[in-house]
Write a protein that holds these residues in place. Structure first.
Motif, PDB file in Angstrom:
ATOM      1  N   ASP A   1       0.833  -1.207   0.000  1.00  0.00           N
ATOM      2  CA  ASP A   1       0.000   0.000   0.000  1.00  0.00           C
ATOM      3  C   ASP A   1       0.872   1.264   0.000  1.00  0.00           C
ATOM      4  N   ALA A   2       1.933   1.245   0.793  1.00  0.00           N
ATOM      5  CA  ALA A   2       2.839   2.404   0.850  1.00  0.00           C
ATOM      6  C   ALA A   2       3.506   2.641  -0.496  1.00  0.00           C
ATOM      7  N   VAL A   3       3.978   1.576  -1.125  1.00  0.00           N
ATOM      8  CA  VAL A   3       4.632   1.708  -2.429  1.00  0.00           C
ATOM      9  C   VAL A   3       3.635   2.178  -3.475  1.00  0.00           C
ATOM     10  N   ARG A   4       2.418   1.634  -3.448  1.00  0.00           N
ATOM     11  CA  ARG A   4       1.375   2.087  -4.383  1.00  0.00           C
ATOM     12  C   ARG A   4       1.126   3.583  -4.242  1.00  0.00           C
ATOM     13  N   GLU A   5       0.996   4.025  -3.004  1.00  0.00           N
ATOM     14  CA  GLU A   5       0.672   5.420  -2.730  1.00  0.00           C
ATOM     15  C   GLU A   5       1.821   6.363  -3.082  1.00  0.00           C
ATOM     16  N   ALA A   6       3.042   5.992  -2.715  1.00  0.00           N
ATOM     17  CA  ALA A   6       4.171   6.900  -2.875  1.00  0.00           C
ATOM     18  C   ALA A   6       4.888   6.786  -4.214  1.00  0.00           C
ATOM     19  N   VAL A   7       4.853   5.598  -4.824  1.00  0.00           N
ATOM     20  CA  VAL A   7       5.626   5.387  -6.048  1.00  0.00           C
ATOM     21  C   VAL A   7       4.681   5.124  -7.216  1.00  0.00           C
ATOM     22  N   SER A   8       4.125   3.920  -7.272  1.00  0.00           N
ATOM     23  CA  SER A   8       3.189   3.598  -8.349  1.00  0.00           C
ATOM     24  C   SER A   8       2.560   2.235  -8.121  1.00  0.00           C
ATOM     25  N   ILE A   9       1.457   2.028  -8.782  1.00  0.00           N
ATOM     26  CA  ILE A   9       0.781   0.725  -8.729  1.00  0.00           C
ATOM     27  C   ILE A   9       1.689  -0.334  -9.342  1.00  0.00           C
ATOM     28  N   GLU A  10       2.348   0.014 -10.442  1.00  0.00           N
ATOM     29  CA  GLU A  10       3.227  -0.932 -11.139  1.00  0.00           C
ATOM     30  C   GLU A  10       4.383  -1.378 -10.244  1.00  0.00           C
ATOM     31  N   ALA A  11       4.975  -0.446  -9.509  1.00  0.00           N
ATOM     32  CA  ALA A  11       6.082  -0.796  -8.612  1.00  0.00           C
ATOM     33  C   ALA A  11       5.611  -1.777  -7.543  1.00  0.00           C
ATOM     34  N   ALA A  12       4.433  -1.542  -7.008  1.00  0.00           N
ATOM     35  CA  ALA A  12       3.887  -2.451  -6.002  1.00  0.00           C
ATOM     36  C   ALA A  12       3.603  -3.822  -6.602  1.00  0.00           C
ATOM     37  N   GLU A  13       3.085  -3.845  -7.815  1.00  0.00           N
ATOM     38  CA  GLU A  13       2.802  -5.133  -8.473  1.00  0.00           C
ATOM     39  C   GLU A  13       4.077  -5.927  -8.715  1.00  0.00           C
ATOM     40  N   ARG A  14       5.178  -5.255  -9.055  1.00  0.00           N
ATOM     41  CA  ARG A  14       6.455  -5.944  -9.282  1.00  0.00           C
ATOM     42  C   ARG A  14       6.977  -6.582  -7.991  1.00  0.00           C
ATOM     43  N   MET A  15       6.595  -6.032  -6.855  1.00  0.00           N
ATOM     44  CA  MET A  15       7.078  -6.537  -5.564  1.00  0.00           C
ATOM     45  C   MET A  15       6.149  -7.561  -4.923  1.00  0.00           C
ATOM     46  N   ALA A  16       4.972  -7.721  -5.444  1.00  0.00           N
ATOM     47  CA  ALA A  16       3.919  -8.497  -4.781  1.00  0.00           C
ATOM     48  C   ALA A  16       4.308  -9.933  -4.451  1.00  0.00           C
ATOM     49  N   ASP A  17       5.144 -10.563  -5.243  1.00  0.00           N
ATOM     50  CA  ASP A  17       5.497 -11.968  -5.011  1.00  0.00           C
ATOM     51  C   ASP A  17       6.762 -12.153  -4.177  1.00  0.00           C
ATOM     52  N   MET A  18       7.352 -11.073  -3.721  1.00  0.00           N
ATOM     53  CA  MET A  18       8.592 -11.162  -2.936  1.00  0.00           C
ATOM     54  C   MET A  18       8.311 -11.671  -1.528  1.00  0.00           C
TER      55      MET A  18
END
Length: 164
Positions: free
Chosen positions: A93-110
């Motif tokens: 949620d923090a990454v989505r809000e501060a950076v982008s939805i795409e950045a959060a999606e790239r991290m989702a499986d980590m």
């Protein structure tokens, strides 16, 4: 805080009748430092899950806004201070809000640790704060700097803020 209290106590007169004269004789910066110290000893804005102190929290929020508290000057989300202590959902949620939805999606499986470390790198320069640490005034200032009035060269909201 204890060291600061001890320094002030060593400077202050023991006679209560002389206390006001002591405060009046301080230079402006010292007087403001003393007042800030006194306020810091009396304000408790720590929000705990079991606390039910809505008036105290509202007062702390108003104080933070009145002094234009901007925690971005004092705190950044790191693995140690935040990201390692919250759920993966909160990190995303923090990454989505501060950076982008795409950045959060790239991290989702980590895995959690790798996600927290990657998020720290992404969030470090964004000024992102958890909702609990945000003040309305500071968020508005970061989002849109106040515009000067074309005629007077002043910020039209300056007088209303000063009156608060």
């Amino acid at each position: 805080m204890a060291d600061q209290r001890a320094r002030w106590a060593a400077q202050m007169p023991r006679d209560v009748a002389a206390l006001w004269a002591f405060v009046v004789d301080l230079d402006h910066d010292s007087r403001m430092a003393l007042f800030a110290h006194c306020v810091a000893l009396t304000v408790n804005a720590v929000k705990l899950p079991m606390d039910r102190r809505p008036r105290a929290m509202a007062t702390a929020d108003r104080l933070a806004e009145a002094v234009s508290l901007d925690m971005t000057a004092h705190w950044v989300p790191t693995v140690r201070t935040y990201l390692g202590r919250v759920t993966k959902t909160h990190i995303l949620d923090a990454v989505r809000e501060a950076v982008s939805i795409e950045a959060a999606e790239r991290m989702a499986d980590m895995k959690k640790q790798a996600m927290a470390e990657a998020a720290e790198q992404l969030l470090v320069a964004t000024g992102w704060l958890p909702a609990l640490m945000r003040t309305l005034g500071a968020a508005q200032e970061r989002a849109e700097p106040p515009q000067a009035d074309a005629v007077t060269g002043t910020n039209p909201d300056a007088y209303s803020v000063a009156a608060e």
